[in-house]
Design an enzyme around this catalytic site. Structure first.
Site, PDB file in Angstrom:
ATOM      1  N   TRP A 204      90.856  65.176  99.677  1.00 25.05           N
ATOM      2  CA  TRP A 204      90.981  66.624  99.633  1.00 25.05           C
ATOM      3  C   TRP A 204      92.297  66.998 100.349  1.00 25.05           C
ATOM      4  CZ3 TRP A 204      91.210  69.989 103.873  1.00 25.05           C
ATOM      5  CH2 TRP A 204      91.269  71.343 103.515  1.00 25.05           C
ATOM      6  N   ASP A 371      89.074  86.113  95.233  1.00 21.14           N
ATOM      7  CA  ASP A 371      88.492  84.766  95.385  1.00 21.14           C
ATOM      8  C   ASP A 371      87.055  84.875  95.904  1.00 21.14           C
ATOM      9  OD1 ASP A 371      88.401  81.784  96.383  1.00 21.14           O
ATOM     10  OD2 ASP A 371      90.292  81.943  95.273  1.00 21.14           O
ATOM     11  N   ASP A 372      86.580  83.818  96.470  1.00 23.59           N
ATOM     12  CA  ASP A 372      85.198  83.645  96.919  1.00 23.59           C
ATOM     13  C   ASP A 372      84.739  84.766  97.861  1.00 23.59           C
ATOM     14  OD1 ASP A 372      82.808  82.548  97.601  1.00 23.59           O
ATOM     15  OD2 ASP A 372      83.617  80.696  98.444  1.00 23.59           O
ATOM     16  N   ARG A 448      79.271  71.025 101.650  1.00 26.09           N
ATOM     17  CA  ARG A 448      79.661  72.412 101.926  1.00 26.09           C
ATOM     18  C   ARG A 448      78.442  73.345 101.831  1.00 26.09           C
ATOM     19  NH1 ARG A 448      83.711  76.806  99.153  1.00 26.09           N
ATOM     20  NH2 ARG A 448      84.880  77.316 100.992  1.00 26.09           N
ATOM     21  N   LYS A 481      89.080  82.046  87.917  1.00 21.19           N
ATOM     22  CA  LYS A 481      89.274  80.758  88.615  1.00 21.19           C
ATOM     23  C   LYS A 481      87.901  80.117  88.721  1.00 21.19           C
ATOM     24  CE  LYS A 481      90.714  79.018  93.181  1.00 21.19           C
ATOM     25  NZ  LYS A 481      91.249  79.474  94.484  1.00 21.19           N
ATOM     26  N   TRP A 482      87.764  78.938  88.112  1.00 24.12           N
ATOM     27  CA  TRP A 482      86.462  78.257  88.030  1.00 24.12           C
ATOM     28  C   TRP A 482      86.454  77.128  89.050  1.00 24.12           C
ATOM     29  CZ3 TRP A 482      82.787  78.715  83.703  1.00 24.12           C
ATOM     30  CH2 TRP A 482      81.709  77.825  83.814  1.00 24.12           C
ATOM     31  N   ASP A 483      85.735  77.324  90.134  1.00 17.47           N
ATOM     32  CA  ASP A 483      85.761  76.381  91.253  1.00 17.47           C
ATOM     33  C   ASP A 483      84.540  75.458  91.223  1.00 17.47           C
ATOM     34  OD1 ASP A 483      86.600  75.233  93.615  1.00 17.47           O
ATOM     35  OD2 ASP A 483      86.664  77.110  94.755  1.00 17.47           O
ATOM     36  N   ASN A 485      82.774  72.815  94.402  1.00 22.52           N
ATOM     37  CA  ASN A 485      83.127  72.343  95.739  1.00 22.52           C
ATOM     38  C   ASN A 485      82.220  71.291  96.354  1.00 22.52           C
ATOM     39  OD1 ASN A 485      85.576  73.841  96.540  1.00 22.52           O
ATOM     40  ND2 ASN A 485      84.309  75.613  96.071  1.00 22.52           N
ATOM     41  N   ASP A 553      94.173  72.318  97.549  1.00 22.44           N
ATOM     42  CA  ASP A 553      93.988  73.352  98.566  1.00 22.44           C
ATOM     43  C   ASP A 553      95.089  73.269  99.610  1.00 22.44           C
ATOM     44  OD1 ASP A 553      91.885  74.606  97.493  1.00 22.44           O
ATOM     45  OD2 ASP A 553      90.354  73.709  98.768  1.00 22.44           O
TER      46      ASP A 553
HETATM   47  C1  DGJ Z   1      88.009  75.907  97.204  1.00 27.80           C
HETATM   48  C2  DGJ Z   1      89.215  76.340  96.444  1.00 27.80           C
HETATM   49  O1  DGJ Z   1      90.019  75.253  96.167  1.00 27.80           O
HETATM   50  C3  DGJ Z   1      89.944  77.404  97.226  1.00 27.80           C
HETATM   51  O2  DGJ Z   1      91.128  77.764  96.589  1.00 27.80           O
HETATM   52  C4  DGJ Z   1      89.037  78.585  97.383  1.00 27.80           C
HETATM   53  O3  DGJ Z   1      88.796  79.155  96.131  1.00 27.80           O
HETATM   54  C5  DGJ Z   1      87.736  78.169  98.044  1.00 27.80           C
HETATM   55  N1  DGJ Z   1      87.132  77.037  97.387  1.00 27.80           N
HETATM   56  C6  DGJ Z   1      86.752  79.303  98.060  1.00 27.80           C
HETATM   57  O4  DGJ Z   1      85.541  78.923  98.557  1.00 27.80           O
END
Ligand code: DGJ
Length: 735
Positions: A204, A371-372, A448, A481-483, A485, A553
């Protein structure tokens, strides 16, 4: 481009651009690999490959080395029948036996390229762009039929491959299931082992670092077991001759169009031949084939270059730009956006966002991305995922009102989602705990603070499509933006029968692709960007659905030199998500100059991710200069050819790259100092991609010289003073 069958030698030659790939059908039906490399004229190459030297396991009736399964260079080798190297396919029969030895049945050469059922793949704009060979093999003892597909493209040194496996029964029996344990997309054999192999490894915030290692005897593998293509290893490799570099040498690229767990394995055997298999990771994989059922592997994209890594990358870039990325945004200039993540993290409301939008508008920025943190109960990363309902209390208004206010400020609006995930602290999880991948009798491993949803289940997919559709229809949203994590663990679906339990890894991907297809085709005007904790899923499959990916990131411009360098090996510049962010940088604490941050973000989709209110006046003014540069050179950067000039991995002082327009009339060179030292030795830079006999003017140096001088002798990089400065040189052809 041509695929030709030679009756006499029973060879098939695939001519792709300036390369050839040759295979041959032996008298007993084995399909063997003969050659892949620069174009050759002959079909029957067997005399150049046969060898009588050496002994090994002698099998009855298989006396020549060419026919011996232990030595054969096979197009799609099975395991358990005398070939002891890494297999392309293994199958467990109902009686507990496991042996596969595939023999030729038939072949067909057709114009065009078939689609891959339920999977992303390279596509054609017109049927005459490509020709496809489909070669059918069968093992009559276990009832496995395999169709190997090879597609060649007009003018490109590219071969795409995939495999369709089916259970056709044994003799008169059509009631016996088979279980696939290896079902690789491709196998390529080399009659030598004198290669180095590339891995794009990472972590990461440190994705796609370049590592070359010489091949050695035994197996060497690059893989992900994470249910993601992953930060740790990209589904990409290169085998190259030891002295190959950016501009010379033979290189063979392998890239898998898949976002899940994968394996690329190279095995150098006792005869110094090398086998490279690539496909879904066989680790924890099994797939039951009932009689009549088929299984389609993901697609492998193979590229050959005898002019080094640069040429290979440009081939991938050309193919992916026109034949992989899709939709209205494929060829369009992307809007300059500002994302609020590093500006506010979870602490925002509509007023704060509108403020940011107003400042952004005055700087010439075109879109605000929220964003989030805008949905459910989400003021940190430990709750709310899954509850895709706007949190109007937090925002202080409805989404439509917010979008309108941003629109009044003169900006388009984009939004963040992380659809595949759920927090245990969410209404969705409380209502449907079994929708998350988990093993009921075991503790759940959180990543997370979240779990992954079971994308193999239709009701889960329908819920997500319904929620996203509702939100996207509720306001004028131009970008998503499709995240994603976390990696997958306790990969278990409550709905799959025990004997199909290990199918979950791939069924997750098929379900995920189904949702992507449904959402992206329902909103064709929306620009989609994929993201997975930064660049955890930067792979060709994601590019099929979304024409750009958030690269990392890590927004530190100096770290980005390496991350973007590795990414550019396979992926076009226009797919690389890159933003200017604040200093000290949030991931490294480094203070790179504002213009350098802009220069590095220009090597991608270009945008901002910082609190504009915290910039000093001079930085704010530089945004205008950066945007001017973007406006002037965006076409060249997106549509030109990309050349890597100085590798940040090989030179600790600087990195350099350039873009050349297709008509070779203009070019842009960018140099960034990684480290500066006193009285440093001058560094020479040699340009690439210009017309040797044409005169070019380098505006900033006031020099006009022929392309050949600039490419063969080059020039000394202008001095720069201070940490991490950058130099931008604009080059114009005379006439
Ligand atoms: C991970 C993404 O890579 C970031 O750019 C951001 O959108 C965060 N998640 C938000 O939780």
């Amino acid at each position: 481009m041509a695929i030709t069958f030679d009756e006499q030698s029973r060879s098939i030659k695939l001519d792709a651009g300036t390369s050839s790939y040759v295979l041959q059908i032996l008298p007993k039906g084995q399909v063997v690999h003969r050659y892949w490399g620069a174009a050759v004229s002959d079909f029957d190459l067997s005399a150049l490959l046969e060898s009588n030297s050496g002994e090994s396991l002698g099998l009855d009736g298989e006396n020549t080395l060419d026919e011996n399964p232990d030595h054969m260079l096979a197009e799609y080798p099975g395991g358990g029948a005398g070939d002891f190297r890494v297999p392309a396919v293994t199958a467990l029969a109902a009686d507990g036996s496991s042996a596969v030895d595939l023999r030729y049945v038939s072949h067909e050469i057709q114009q065009g390229k078939p689609a891959l059922a339920g999977l992303p793949a390279v596509y054609l704009n017109n049927d005459d762009e490509a020709e496809t060979l489909a070669i059918t093999l069968e093992d009559k003892y276990c009832g496995l039929r395999t169709v190997l597909y090879y597609t060649v493209f007009a003018g490109l040194n590219v071969i795409t491959r995939h495999t369709v496996l089916s259970n056709v029964g044994v003799g008169a029996r059509h009631d016996v299931p088979l279980q696939l344990n290896y079902a690789m997309s491709s196998c390529v054999e080399f009659s030598s082992s004198n290669y180095k192999m590339l891995g794009l490894y990472g972590a990461w915030a440190r994705e796609r670092q370049v590592e070359w290692l010489p091949l050695r005897h035994g197996t060497q593998s690059l893989q992900s077991r994470r249910g993601y293509s992953s930060h740790q290893m990209n589904p990409f490799t290169v085998l190259a001759t030891p002295s190959a570099d950016e501009v010379q040498g033979e290189v063979y690229g392998f890239n898998l169009v898949y976002s899940g767990s994968f394996l690329i394995e190279a095995e150098v055997d006792q005869k110094d031949t090398t086998r490279v298999v690539m496909g879904i990771n066989p680790y924890d994989f099994a797939w039951k084939l009932e009689p009549g059922e088929t299984f389609t592997t993901p697609e492998a994209v193979l590229v050959y270059s005898n002019a080094g890594m640069g040429e290979m990358s440009r081939t991938y870039h050309r193919l992916y730009t026109k034949n992989l990325c899709r939709g209205a945004w494929r060829d369009k200039r992307r809007p300059i956006l500002i994302n609020n993540w590093e500006a506010t993290y979870f602490k925002f409301n509509a007023d704060k966002l509108v403020n940011l939008a107003e400042q952004a508008a005055s700087a010439g920025i075109e879109m605000l991305v929220m964003d989030d943190g805008w949905f459910g109960k989400r003021d940190g990363d430990n709750s709310g995922l899954g509850d895709w309902f706007v949190n109007e209390e937090k925002l202080g208004c409805s989404l439509a009102e917010l979008v309108e206010r941003v629109d009044d400020a003169g900006l388009k609006f984009g939004i963040w989602f992380e659809p595949e995930m759920v927090n245990p602290d969410s209404d969705l999880f409380r209502a449907h705990p079994d929708w998350a991948l988990s093993i009921p009798s075991r503790p759940k491993t959180l990543g997370r603070h979240q779990l992954a949803l079971d994308m193999s289940r239709k009701e889960v997919r329908d819920y997500l499509v319904e929620r996203l559709t509702d939100i996207l229809n509720s306001a004028d949203i131009s970008y998503v933006k499709w995240d994603c994590n976390r990696y997958l663990s306790e990969a278990f679906s409550a709905t799959l029968p025990a004997e199909r339990g290990r199918e979950i890894w791939h069924r997750y991907m098929l379900g995920f692709y189904d949702v992507l297809e449904r959402i992206t085709s329902a909103f064709p005007k929306v620009l989609f960007e994929s993201c997975a904790s930064g660049g955890g899923r930067f792979d060709p499959a994601m590019l099929y659905y979304m024409p750009q990916t958030w690269t990392s990131d890590n927004t530190d411009a100096i770290d980005r030199l390496k991350i973007q360098y590795g990414t550019s090996f396979a992926y076009p510049i226009r797919t690389i998500g890159a933003h200017v962010s604040a200093t000290p940088n949030h991931q490294t604490g480094r203070n790179a100059p504002f213009m350098t941050r802009g220069a590095v973000a220009l090597q991608g989709t270009f945008g901002y991710e910082l609190d504009l209110a915290k910039l000093d006046e001079s930085e704010f003014d530089q945004i205008e200069d950066q945007i001017d540069l973007y406006q002037e050179y965006q076409k060249l950067i997106f549509g030109g050819d990309f050349y890597r000039l100085i590798s940040p991995f090989e030179d600790s002082t600087q990195a350099a790259w350039m873009y050349v327009s297709p008509d070779k009339k203009s070019a842009l060179v960018q140099v960034v100092m990684q480290h500066i030292s006193g009285n440093h030795a001058p560094r020479r830079i040699r340009l690439q991609g210009l017309e040797p006999q044409s005169l070019y003017k380098i505006e900033e140096l006031g020099v006009t010289l022929h392309g050949d001088s600039l490419m063969n002798l080059g020039f000394i990089i202008p001095e720069s003073w201070g940490d991490h400065q950058s130099v931008c040189l604009t080059i114009k052809r005379k006439g």
